[in-house]
Design an enzyme around this catalytic site. Sequence first.
Site, PDB file in Angstrom:
ATOM      1  CE  LYS A 108      23.866  12.454  79.877  1.00 42.48           C
ATOM      2  NZ  LYS A 108      24.654  13.695  79.684  1.00 42.48           N
ATOM      3  CB  SER A 129      21.963  16.247  80.147  1.00 46.03           C
ATOM      4  OG  SER A 129      23.280  15.993  79.709  1.00 46.03           O
ATOM      5  CB  SER A 130      25.192  13.298  83.704  1.00 45.78           C
ATOM      6  OG  SER A 130      25.877  13.679  82.534  1.00 45.78           O
ATOM      7  CB  ILE A 133      27.507  19.297  75.769  1.00 49.33           C
ATOM      8  CG1 ILE A 133      27.863  19.867  74.395  1.00 49.33           C
ATOM      9  CG2 ILE A 133      26.120  19.707  76.174  1.00 49.33           C
ATOM     10  CD1 ILE A 133      27.066  19.286  73.281  1.00 49.33           C
ATOM     11  N   GLY A 134      27.940  21.400  78.458  1.00 47.47           N
ATOM     12  CA  GLY A 134      27.881  22.780  78.956  1.00 47.47           C
ATOM     13  C   GLY A 134      27.879  22.789  80.477  1.00 47.47           C
ATOM     14  N   GLY A 135      28.173  21.612  81.040  1.00 46.89           N
ATOM     15  CA  GLY A 135      28.152  21.472  82.496  1.00 46.89           C
ATOM     16  C   GLY A 135      27.414  20.209  82.913  1.00 46.89           C
ATOM     17  CB  SER A 136      25.788  17.554  80.866  1.00 46.42           C
ATOM     18  OG  SER A 136      25.346  18.504  79.963  1.00 46.42           O
TER      19      SER A 136
END
Length: 525
Positions: free
Chosen positions: A146, A221-222, A242-245
Amino acid sequence: MNIQYILDLKPNWTRVVISTLCGTCLIGLLVKWIHRVRADSLILKARNRRETNLLQAEEVVRDYNDSHPGAYGCLIHSLSARQLTLSLKEGSLVPEDVLFSYMTKALEANKRLNCCTEIMMESLNHSKSMDSYKDGLLYGVPVSIKDNVGCKGYDSTCGLLCRLNQPALEDSVIVEVLRRQGAIPFVKTNVPQSLMSYECSNPIYGTCVNPHNPKKTPGGSSGGEGALIKGGGSLLGIGTDIGGSIRIPCSFSGICGLKPTCNRLSTKGISSSVKGQTSVKTSVGPMARDVDSLALCMQALLSDHMFTLDPTVPPIPFNTEVYQSSKPLRIGYYENDGYQHPSPSMLRGVREVKALLERAGHTFVAFKPLKMEYAMNDLIIKAFFSDGSSTLLKLVQNWPIIEYIRETIDEWKRCDLDVLLCPVIGPAFNHNYSAKLVCALSSTLLFNLLSFPAGVVPVSSVTPADEILLKQFKGNFQDLWDREFVQAVKGGEGLPVAVQCVALPWQEELCLRFMKEVETLLTCH
Ligand SMILES: *[C@@H]1O[C@H](CO)[C@@H](O)[C@H](O)[C@H]1NC(C)=O
Ligand SMILES: *[C@@H]1O[C@H](CO)[C@@H](O)[C@H](O)[C@H]1NC(C)=O
Ligand SMILES: *[C@@H]1O[C@H](CO)[C@@H](O)[C@H](O)[C@H]1NC(C)=O
């Protein structure tokens, strides 16, 4: 867009105030125009550089194919990381062929999905001299990385213009350990601007799309990782959560992924978008087509080498015995966390998996996340999203979260659970909905708040019947967001359906064992 450009360029704040106040006057317009011109020229340069890089890679790959006829069969792409590295050690495959083969696929996938930001050209050289790595657990396995995970000589842009042209001076610890284990990092993947989104679009590299349907986002985000792996261009990738990324792109694209407990794996050398934000809450973890590749990657990373490079990481090696155990499990279960009601397809997913696990002899126990509205509204959304998590960090250092984590663990112990099965957000959203639907993240955010290891396994796909049920979806609150949620997920027929598997902190091996069980039952089913 203008404001975002201005933010991107790390402006002098006085000028921003002036340009905002004088929005309509000449100075304001002039300042904006100058920023705009600078931004456009930066973007143009970055895009040209990327274009050159991709063309170069295509040429090299074509030459290799021409001079090595029959080097890559479809066999290579059907192997898990463990099978691949075994074939390489036995000598039935060679690292160079494997890398060229995956690079070819990555370039193809990128044309359809816009999932890659840069091919790491020197990886081709590395693949030719791998003999000293033969003992590595990931010998000869190509790995995608990433954007924000530091690789020496490459930008970690986080999708921000102000981070362009600042190549990392050294590898992140994770990348260094991967190399030591014989893996070959070969491509960096696309992310959303600033990483703070669960879609995958930024002004530099554009929008990455879902491999199943370009009208859908691959998540974030990934997101570039998820799309590339599902698109066939990689078999193992490194993401951050960080929150589900990690879990959201896995759910949206239909692959497996693990978010470990914070700091089980080193985050040294991993960038975040907010300056000064410590990475306490960022987890780095593997993404792959199958659970066993995740386990092999974890085993490879949890090595003395990592513990030496980053002594802040607890030196807990991978526990193979726990991963391979087959003792029946006590599985906590819920369908609705009381905050974001799952979509009909995701609900069906957890129910079907529960039925299979029960038939296989596991015991289910009802479990309800504690005080979900308090957790989301007071602990997460207010703190996390108001000021880039510094309030969250203050909370972590004080009492409320700690208290919340203790209470949850007490409840878990009272129910005598080994693991937990629950829904994950999905199916994949239509583009441009995620910013309006932060509340839909409760399924993943909860386990960032708790810092429990949590993984995602694809289990089914959206059926026409699921779509019909979606039309009657009411949600928990029947409010604007529940209605927006339906708009976001509709038109999802054929998209992956996934479930979430959770364990207590530091129990990654148990979490993976549970995920593997789910995967195996589905294949045998
Ligand atoms: C590689 O070469 C073979 C012929 O040897 C050809 O059929 C195939 O299309 C080539 N693949 C690529 C990606 O160029
Ligand atoms: C690969 O190796 C060749 C020969 O040693 C060298 O000329 C070339 O610059 C290297 N390429 C990269 C991208 O490191
Ligand atoms: C999403 O938003 C972007 C930027 O505002 C826009 O360019 C794009 O067309 C939108 N996509 C869809 C599918 O609405």
